[in-house]
Design a protein around this motif. Structure first.
Motif, PDB file in Angstrom:
ATOM      1  N   TYR A  48     -10.755 -62.535  21.226  1.00  0.00           N
ATOM      2  CA  TYR A  48     -10.884 -63.651  22.160  1.00  0.00           C
ATOM      3  C   TYR A  48      -9.960 -64.818  21.881  1.00  0.00           C
ATOM      4  O   TYR A  48      -9.573 -65.527  22.798  1.00  0.00           O
ATOM      5  N   SER A  67      -6.441 -68.339  23.805  1.00  0.00           N
ATOM      6  CA  SER A  67      -7.575 -67.455  24.069  1.00  0.00           C
ATOM      7  C   SER A  67      -7.202 -66.492  25.183  1.00  0.00           C
ATOM      8  O   SER A  67      -6.231 -66.702  25.911  1.00  0.00           O
ATOM      9  N   THR A  69      -8.447 -63.931  28.459  1.00  0.00           N
ATOM     10  CA  THR A  69      -9.423 -63.650  29.507  1.00  0.00           C
ATOM     11  C   THR A  69      -8.787 -62.671  30.488  1.00  0.00           C
ATOM     12  O   THR A  69      -7.584 -62.425  30.424  1.00  0.00           O
TER      13      THR A  69
END
Length: 150
Positions: A48, A67, A69
């Motif tokens: 992450y 990070s 996503t």
């Protein structure tokens, strides 16, 4: 030089993140427990979040935090440049540009989009980001805090 953080970097990471969250670059400080939780996640895996130390002549002078996503809109993985902090004495030396070039190289094969946030008043940062190709989005971001500690 830019390198991934290592376990030995805990003290400097905590020092640099504290400086960042006490600066004008953020809306509000965060509790030390949040910074510790980020450190623990960085040490746990690269799933992450990843953290980097920026060095000048082998001296830690800043850090970056990214990070990951997934975005259907973007059609794949998105890398968020969560934080970039460079101590004031080392600003203007090109370290910010170096960090963004590093992130683009490091993640180029796996991402569809790079994204970041910037405080509206942080004109110097906005100018850098626009100079290296970032565009202002017309999104309004909203948040619902699940952890009330501040």
């Amino acid at each position: 030089m830019i390198r991934e953080v290592q376990e030995k970097d805990y003290e400097i990471y905590m020092e640099l993140t504290k400086e960042f969250y006490e600066s004008d670059a953020v809306l509000h400080p965060i509790p030390e427990s949040h910074r510790k939780a980020a450190w623990e996640e960085v040490m746990r895996s690269k799933d992450y979040v990843q953290a980097y130390i920026l060095e000048e002549k082998e001296e830690p002078v800043g850090y970056g935090l990214v990070s990951k996503t997934f975005s259907q809109e973007a059609g794949g993985m998105v890398i968020w440049v969560e934080e970039l902090y460079i101590r004031s004495a080392y600003r203007g030396l090109g370290l910010g540009k170096q960090f963004f070039s590093f992130v683009e190289r490091e993640f180029s094969s796996m991402v569809s989009r790079l994204r970041l946030e910037v405080e509206p008043e942080n004109q110097r940062a906005k100018e850098l980001y626009e100079k290296i190709g970032y565009e202002i989005l017309d999104y309004v971001q909203m948040v619902k805090e699940r952890n009330a500690e501040r």
